[in-house]
Design a protein around this motif. Structure first.
Motif, PDB file in Angstrom:
ATOM      1  N   UNK A   3       0.833  -1.200   0.000  1.00  0.00           N
ATOM      2  CA  UNK A   3       0.000   0.000   0.000  1.00  0.00           C
ATOM      3  C   UNK A   3       0.876   1.262   0.000  1.00  0.00           C
ATOM      4  N   UNK A   4       2.047   1.164  -0.656  1.00  0.00           N
ATOM      5  CA  UNK A   4       2.969   2.298  -0.691  1.00  0.00           C
ATOM      6  C   UNK A   4       2.479   3.322  -1.722  1.00  0.00           C
ATOM      7  N   UNK A   5       2.730   4.607  -1.451  1.00  0.00           N
ATOM      8  CA  UNK A   5       2.232   5.657  -2.343  1.00  0.00           C
ATOM      9  C   UNK A   5       3.152   5.848  -3.540  1.00  0.00           C
ATOM     10  N   UNK A   6       4.471   5.836  -3.268  1.00  0.00           N
ATOM     11  CA  UNK A   6       5.469   5.953  -4.339  1.00  0.00           C
ATOM     12  C   UNK A   6       6.599   4.970  -4.055  1.00  0.00           C
ATOM     13  N   UNK A   7       7.073   4.317  -5.108  1.00  0.00           N
ATOM     14  CA  UNK A   7       8.214   3.406  -4.952  1.00  0.00           C
ATOM     15  C   UNK A   7       9.133   3.659  -6.140  1.00  0.00           C
ATOM     16  N   UNK A   8      10.420   3.853  -5.873  1.00  0.00           N
ATOM     17  CA  UNK A   8      11.339   4.215  -6.958  1.00  0.00           C
ATOM     18  C   UNK A   8      12.533   3.274  -6.987  1.00  0.00           C
ATOM     19  N   UNK A   9      13.093   3.080  -8.187  1.00  0.00           N
ATOM     20  CA  UNK A   9      14.293   2.258  -8.288  1.00  0.00           C
ATOM     21  C   UNK A   9      15.047   2.561  -9.578  1.00  0.00           C
ATOM     22  N   UNK A  10      16.261   2.007  -9.685  1.00  0.00           N
ATOM     23  CA  UNK A  10      17.089   2.129 -10.892  1.00  0.00           C
ATOM     24  C   UNK A  10      17.274   0.749 -11.500  1.00  0.00           C
ATOM     25  N   UNK A  11      17.374   0.680 -12.819  1.00  0.00           N
ATOM     26  CA  UNK A  11      17.586  -0.613 -13.485  1.00  0.00           C
ATOM     27  C   UNK A  11      19.005  -1.139 -13.273  1.00  0.00           C
ATOM     28  N   UNK A  12      19.975  -0.219 -13.151  1.00  0.00           N
ATOM     29  CA  UNK A  12      21.385  -0.654 -13.223  1.00  0.00           C
ATOM     30  C   UNK A  12      21.872  -1.408 -11.990  1.00  0.00           C
ATOM     31  N   UNK A  13      21.075  -1.432 -10.929  1.00  0.00           N
ATOM     32  CA  UNK A  13      21.484  -2.227  -9.768  1.00  0.00           C
ATOM     33  C   UNK A  13      20.829  -3.589  -9.784  1.00  0.00           C
ATOM     34  N   UNK A  14      19.963  -3.806 -10.770  1.00  0.00           N
ATOM     35  CA  UNK A  14      19.286  -5.110 -10.883  1.00  0.00           C
ATOM     36  C   UNK A  14      19.479  -5.709 -12.273  1.00  0.00           C
ATOM     37  N   UNK A  15      20.747  -5.719 -12.698  1.00  0.00           N
ATOM     38  CA  UNK A  15      21.167  -6.368 -13.955  1.00  0.00           C
ATOM     39  C   UNK A  15      20.758  -5.616 -15.217  1.00  0.00           C
ATOM     40  N   UNK A  16      20.210  -4.430 -15.083  1.00  0.00           N
ATOM     41  CA  UNK A  16      19.822  -3.640 -16.250  1.00  0.00           C
ATOM     42  C   UNK A  16      20.887  -2.598 -16.578  1.00  0.00           C
ATOM     43  N   UNK A  17      20.616  -1.766 -17.596  1.00  0.00           N
ATOM     44  CA  UNK A  17      21.581  -0.739 -17.994  1.00  0.00           C
ATOM     45  C   UNK A  17      21.478   0.514 -17.115  1.00  0.00           C
ATOM     46  N   UNK A  18      22.476   1.390 -17.191  1.00  0.00           N
ATOM     47  CA  UNK A  18      22.412   2.670 -16.482  1.00  0.00           C
ATOM     48  C   UNK A  18      21.488   3.620 -17.235  1.00  0.00           C
ATOM     49  N   UNK A  19      21.086   4.678 -16.553  1.00  0.00           N
ATOM     50  CA  UNK A  19      20.317   5.741 -17.204  1.00  0.00           C
ATOM     51  C   UNK A  19      18.847   5.451 -17.373  1.00  0.00           C
ATOM     52  N   UNK A  20      18.333   4.471 -16.647  1.00  0.00           N
ATOM     53  CA  UNK A  20      16.890   4.213 -16.717  1.00  0.00           C
ATOM     54  C   UNK A  20      16.431   3.683 -15.364  1.00  0.00           C
TER      55      UNK A  20
END
Ligand SMILES: *Cc1c(COP(=O)(O)O)cnc(C)c1O
Length: 403
Positions: free
Chosen positions: A214-231
């Motif tokens: 029931x969180x209002x906003x949740x944020x993350x980066x792709x590059x710490x979970x095997x994805x590329x930087x900049x997204x």
């Protein structure tokens, strides 16, 4: 059980040498390495269907749009958001936080209170300070304890009718502490405050369910979970994203434009001005697929084994102290009596071992422990016990050379 050799073969970079030694990559908390499945997705995009999205009538543009929107749906499913348009694709955690902080600058009033935790990354402190300054609101801080956990008892006392927003990371990047975000969200909601959770350091290890939280906003980066930087991603509840003003003006985020008045596009486009990181977004989807194929239960089990093993071995070294000992992910922040963390990091690098040294963008935590920084080894499911043994020998060697 994971087949570690098979998994390691997914990461071509693990074959390289550094200063003539096999690379041992223990800086996963700063950025994770990239599996072939994600690299291939990036190559495929630029080789076969590189085009701008959403506005083109031609085939390439339609293919790129389809893939980009498919990625959004993969991310929606991964985090269990109710609607795909509640997933805003951003340049990363930092931008996601700034979208919300800048939006609330226009909504908060003097006398409002905003609470952040003492365990925050600078990217989750500075935007809120700027926001509070603009709006005349007051920033308050949940204190931390010696073991690296938050004083939730004090947080509950800080909440009141003036509390409008609460910000906390899901996992601390400096110490690895897993924060009790369920409790934080539940208590904040009792006072009608909104909660933003920074999941940049949690998402490589934990699969959060935004509806269940029931969180209002949740944020993350792709590059710490095997994805590329900049997204990265900004999840927000529909009604809250609709309430907030847009972050940037530009193409793609409008409905109609005249010089008298512009009306904004609906979600998610209202927050996605300009040409996005199209390839990055598609590759983010591929990273989510890759991690789910391995399975978060498997990832957690494996990383716990590695964390326990490394902790036990490190503590056998005289004068070595580990910071943050409460419930945590596979991050080990440590120092050796009388030795500067930077010097240890430099010697480890000469031996092919990548760790991070310094304040880890969390100076308030270092101030709490009265230290300039730490050596941080952050482990991933693709690391091995052998690599940990090599690091232990290297740390012993560094200690001998430096003391
Ligand atoms: C890495 C990190 C950030 C910043 O992420 P960017 O990708 O640099 O925007 C914010 N918060 C935490 C907890 C992090 O670990």
């Amino acid at each position: 059980m994971l087949d570690i050799n098979k998994i390691r073969a997914d990461f071509p970079i693990l074959e390289r040498k550094v200063h003539g030694k096999p690379l041992i990559y223990f800086d996963n908390g700063a950025t994770s390495q990239t599996p072939t499945a994600v690299i291939d997705t990036i190559v495929d995009y630029y080789t076969n269907y590189n085009a701008n999205i959403h506005r083109g009538v031609h085939t390439l543009s339609q293919e790129a749009t389809d893939k980009y929107e498919e990625a959004r749906i993969k991310i929606q499913k991964h985090f269990n958001a109710k609607h795909s348009y509640e997933i805003i694709l951003t340049s990363g955690t930092t931008e996601s936080i700034n979208v919300i902080a800048s939006g609330f600058s226009a909504i908060l009033k003097e006398g409002d209170e905003v609470i952040v935790s003492a365990l925050e990354h600078h990217s989750n402190i500075v935007p809120w300070q700027m926001m509070c300054e603009k709006a005349g609101a007051t920033l308050r801080v949940i204190p931390m304890d010696e073991d690296g956990s938050l004083r939730i008892d004090l947080f509950e006392e800080m909440l009141n009718e003036n509390t409008k927003l609460v910000f906390c990371n899901h996992v601390s990047n400096a110490l690895g502490t897993i924060n009790p975000i369920e409790k934080i969200i539940e208590n904040a909601h009792k006072f009608g405050a909104y909660v933003l959770i920074d999941g940049a350091q949690a998402c490589p290890h934990i699969k959060p369910d935004v509806q269940q939280l029931d969180v209002d906003f949740y944020v993350t980066s792709a590059h710490k979970m095997c994805g590329p930087t900049g997204v990265g991603m900004l999840y927000g509840k529909q009604e809250l994203l609709e309430m907030l003003p847009p972050y940037q003006g530009g193409g793609e985020m409008i409905d109609t434009v005249t010089f008298e008045k512009t009306t904004y596009a609906g979600l998610p486009h209202k927050f996605e001005a300009g040409t996005p990181n199209i390839c990055g977004g598609i590759a983010f989807g591929a990273a989510v697929d890759y991690m789910n194929a391995i399975g978060f239960d498997n990832i957690q089990e494996r990383e716990h084994q590695l964390l326990d093993y490394a902790t036990k071995k490190l503590l056998e070294i005289d004068g070595l102290k580990i910071y943050g000992t409460s419930t945590k992910t596979s991050v080990i922040s440590f120092n050796i009596d009388g030795i500067h963390p930077y010097d240890i990091g430099s010697i480890l690098d000469k031996l092919g071992i990548a760790v991070r040294t310094g304040h880890h963008c969390a100076q308030p935590i270092m101030d709490f422990y009265k230290i300039p920084g730490t050596v941080r080894a952050s482990l991933s499911f693709y690391n091995t016990e052998d690599e940990i043994d090599t690091m232990i020998e290297a740390v012993k060697k560094a200690k001998m050379m430096l003391s």
